[in-house]
Motif scaffolding. Sequence first.
Motif, mmCIF file in Angstrom:
data_model
loop_
_atom_site.group_PDB
_atom_site.id
_atom_site.type_symbol
_atom_site.label_atom_id
_atom_site.label_comp_id
_atom_site.label_asym_id
_atom_site.label_seq_id
_atom_site.Cartn_x
_atom_site.Cartn_y
_atom_site.Cartn_z
ATOM 1 N N LEU A 1 7.789 -27.191 -0.565
ATOM 2 C CA LEU A 1 9.203 -27.314 -0.404
ATOM 3 C C LEU A 1 9.611 -26.400 0.695
ATOM 4 O O LEU A 1 10.791 -26.123 1.054
ATOM 5 N N THR A 2 8.568 -25.965 1.387
ATOM 6 C CA THR A 2 8.949 -25.102 2.690
ATOM 7 C C THR A 2 8.868 -25.826 3.685
ATOM 8 O O THR A 2 8.217 -27.057 3.996
ATOM 9 N N THR A 3 9.925 -25.702 4.722
ATOM 10 C CA THR A 3 10.018 -26.594 6.193
ATOM 11 C C THR A 3 10.130 -25.500 7.220
ATOM 12 O O THR A 3 10.734 -24.374 6.953
ATOM 13 N N ALA A 4 9.863 -25.735 8.073
ATOM 14 C CA ALA A 4 10.225 -25.030 9.575
ATOM 15 C C ALA A 4 10.313 -26.313 10.778
ATOM 16 O O ALA A 4 9.377 -26.315 11.466
ATOM 17 N N SER A 5 11.177 -27.034 10.425
ATOM 18 C CA SER A 5 11.235 -28.253 11.328
ATOM 19 C C SER A 5 11.830 -27.799 12.702
ATOM 20 O O SER A 5 12.776 -27.053 12.746
ATOM 21 N N ILE A 6 11.227 -28.324 13.623
ATOM 22 C CA ILE A 6 11.739 -28.301 15.062
ATOM 23 C C ILE A 6 11.974 -29.584 15.859
ATOM 24 O O ILE A 6 11.183 -30.544 15.715
ATOM 25 N N GLY A 7 13.206 -29.305 16.740
ATOM 26 C CA GLY A 7 13.482 -30.706 17.298
ATOM 27 C C GLY A 7 14.765 -30.344 18.292
ATOM 28 O O GLY A 7 15.066 -29.051 18.463
ATOM 29 N N ASP B 1 9.351 -34.414 20.118
ATOM 30 C CA ASP B 1 10.330 -33.364 20.378
ATOM 31 C C ASP B 1 10.109 -31.946 19.558
ATOM 32 O O ASP B 1 10.992 -31.223 19.435
ATOM 33 N N GLY B 2 8.984 -32.104 18.757
ATOM 34 C CA GLY B 2 9.059 -30.852 17.710
ATOM 35 C C GLY B 2 7.864 -30.884 16.852
ATOM 36 O O GLY B 2 7.026 -31.357 16.827
ATOM 37 N N ALA B 3 8.512 -30.983 15.688
ATOM 38 C CA ALA B 3 7.703 -31.082 14.297
ATOM 39 C C ALA B 3 8.735 -31.300 13.095
ATOM 40 O O ALA B 3 9.665 -30.843 13.244
ATOM 41 N N MET B 4 8.253 -32.321 12.511
ATOM 42 C CA MET B 4 9.012 -32.629 11.118
ATOM 43 C C MET B 4 8.121 -31.890 9.851
ATOM 44 O O MET B 4 6.952 -32.665 9.978
ATOM 45 N N VAL B 5 8.498 -31.371 9.030
ATOM 46 C CA VAL B 5 7.655 -30.473 8.455
ATOM 47 C C VAL B 5 8.090 -30.799 6.823
ATOM 48 O O VAL B 5 8.881 -30.438 6.448
ATOM 49 N N TYR C 1 22.642 -24.551 1.247
ATOM 50 C CA TYR C 1 22.241 -26.096 1.369
ATOM 51 C C TYR C 1 22.399 -26.482 2.853
ATOM 52 O O TYR C 1 22.691 -25.991 3.634
ATOM 53 N N GLY C 2 22.020 -27.912 2.795
ATOM 54 C CA GLY C 2 22.121 -28.703 4.244
ATOM 55 C C GLY C 2 21.150 -29.639 4.497
ATOM 56 O O GLY C 2 20.292 -29.702 3.450
ATOM 57 N N SER C 3 21.080 -30.267 5.378
ATOM 58 C CA SER C 3 19.850 -31.325 5.801
ATOM 59 C C SER C 3 19.564 -31.108 7.041
ATOM 60 O O SER C 3 20.031 -30.745 7.934
ATOM 61 N N ILE C 4 18.292 -31.550 7.210
ATOM 62 C CA ILE C 4 17.791 -31.884 8.609
ATOM 63 C C ILE C 4 17.478 -33.255 8.740
ATOM 64 O O ILE C 4 16.729 -33.839 7.860
ATOM 65 N N VAL C 5 17.991 -33.749 9.803
ATOM 66 C CA VAL C 5 17.874 -35.274 10.063
ATOM 67 C C VAL C 5 17.103 -35.511 11.264
ATOM 68 O O VAL C 5 17.749 -35.179 12.319
ATOM 69 N N ASP C 6 15.916 -35.886 11.167
ATOM 70 C CA ASP C 6 15.129 -36.002 12.330
ATOM 71 C C ASP C 6 14.784 -37.404 12.925
ATOM 72 O O ASP C 6 14.607 -38.346 12.349
ATOM 73 N N ASP C 7 14.635 -37.651 14.264
ATOM 74 C CA ASP C 7 14.129 -38.835 14.752
ATOM 75 C C ASP C 7 12.745 -38.854 14.789
ATOM 76 O O ASP C 7 12.137 -38.261 15.652
ATOM 77 N N ASP C 8 12.360 -39.708 13.871
ATOM 78 C CA ASP C 8 10.598 -39.577 13.833
ATOM 79 C C ASP C 8 10.257 -40.934 13.099
ATOM 80 O O ASP C 8 10.966 -41.865 12.811
ATOM 81 N N THR C 9 9.044 -40.892 12.826
ATOM 82 C CA THR C 9 8.292 -42.190 12.113
ATOM 83 C C THR C 9 7.757 -41.742 10.698
ATOM 84 O O THR C 9 6.837 -42.517 10.422
ATOM 85 N N VAL C 10 7.991 -40.636 10.155
ATOM 86 C CA VAL C 10 7.640 -40.370 8.925
ATOM 87 C C VAL C 10 8.092 -41.113 7.737
ATOM 88 O O VAL C 10 7.064 -41.521 7.237
ATOM 89 N N GLY C 11 9.256 -41.658 7.781
ATOM 90 C CA GLY C 11 9.591 -43.005 7.022
ATOM 91 C C GLY C 11 9.978 -42.641 5.851
ATOM 92 O O GLY C 11 10.348 -43.510 4.863
#
Length: 500
Positions: free
Chosen positions: A259-265, A189-193, A322-332
């Motif tokens: 520490l950079t992210t641009a997660s998409i979902g 559904d996107g990308a976990m970065v 601050y804040g959090s990104i919680v992704d449905d994925d298999t990164v683990g």
Amino acid sequence: MNSRVRVVRGLMAVLVGAGALALPAAATAAPGEPRFTAGAAGAGDAYFPFTGNGGYNVEHYDLDITYTPPQSAPAPIVGQLDGVATISLVAAQDLDRFNLDLRGLEVQAVTVDGKAASEVTPPAPGEEVEGAAYWHVQDDVARVWELTIQPRPKIKKGQQVQVVVRYGGETTRPVDIEGALYGWVTTRDGAMVVGEPEGSMTWYPVSDHQTDKATYDFQITVPEGKVAVANGLPAQDPITANGWTTWYWDAPDQQASYLTTASIGDYDLRFSETDDGLPIIDAVDDNLTPANAAVTEASLALQADMIAFLEEAFGPYPFNSYGSIVDDDTVGYALETQTRPVYSRVARESTVAHELAHQWFGNAVSPERWQDIWLNEGWASYAQWLWTESSGGDSAQANFDAVMEIPADDPFWAVVVADPGPLGLFLDPIYDRGAATLHALRVKVGDEDFFAAAQEWLTRYNDATGTTEDFEAVYEEVSGQDLDAFFDVWLRTPSKPTAW
Ligand SMILES: [Zn+2]
């Protein structure tokens, strides 16, 4: 990062391959030698010799990215990323040419201060290249990914230039030296970065080492309905047109590339703030399991309290949000991406405390070399102990005692915490022996000096990096004690401490 179990394979091939390639020496003009020379292909990190680059310092990255996530199953999990990176850098030497790190994507155009460079085949060592040029070496076996840019005119030391790289290609699921997913991890559904230690080069051209911190702006265009979340705060409201939405993020605090992210979902975005007015922006995947969603909501609801608790111990929260990104994925695993950690499938309370503590320990002050990673993970693990104790659970002393119950012949004690090797960054002792080291240090110097020295460390090396030796020096200075023997026993001896 939180603790993870990882597979080790192909180590010798990797290390032999990397070692076979000589790094250009960081050049300084001696009499009779050319004044303008090539910036080094690495930042000098012994664990990852080709990570980061020499000869300049980046001030700012402006990343304009368009991303198409994979089609529905059974289509392969492959995305399409097209980017324009505008990089402001200042030369630290007279530069004939310099490198950026970029892995798995193709470069389409390069300009330096508006002057275009032409793509050429990589020259042989010592071979001259005419005019403004660039070439890209991608050696997956040796783990060498280097984009070399030869600007014309050449760049003088102290000169600021703007480098624009147009690039793109298919995105997959890259792995680090241990075989763990990292970087731009393409998801259905996107990308976990999550880029630790040197995975940011999988999605933008970068000097991919924490010794070259910079500020960031992001414009991320995704199919309408998708949410793109990066570091910092929204720079403006998203704009939707013709089936695409562009998300704008601004990260004005100094930030290490990993520490950079641009997660998409398919995220639900929530905005709140602490009692002190610090913005908290959470992005939670719509598709978590009900059990994981419930645990996650309960944990994220504690973030403001955790910030207040850690500020009491370690001083002001270091960034603008601050804040959090919680992704449905298999990164683990979870990663403490700056201002906005990324969690895999669930955010548990203890992990949330861990990733939050990294904002001070790891993000505001980063490890100067990857061998110093215990300064990140030991502190984040110790903060978990402190949070658990403060919320009525086991005391820090009880957690210390539990570590010390590990038998002396257990391989746990065989790791040299202050130099675990490139495949040892995320081993359990980095976390647990690291935290035990800090607890033993606290008992040795007393609470007052322990926390005063922690705050001194955070103040002195804020927005920068420090080594284990720098850390030891701060504790000796604040406590007035000679701690050489203490740190040798805890950090440099591959056996269980018995006296310190
Ligand atoms: Zn961690």
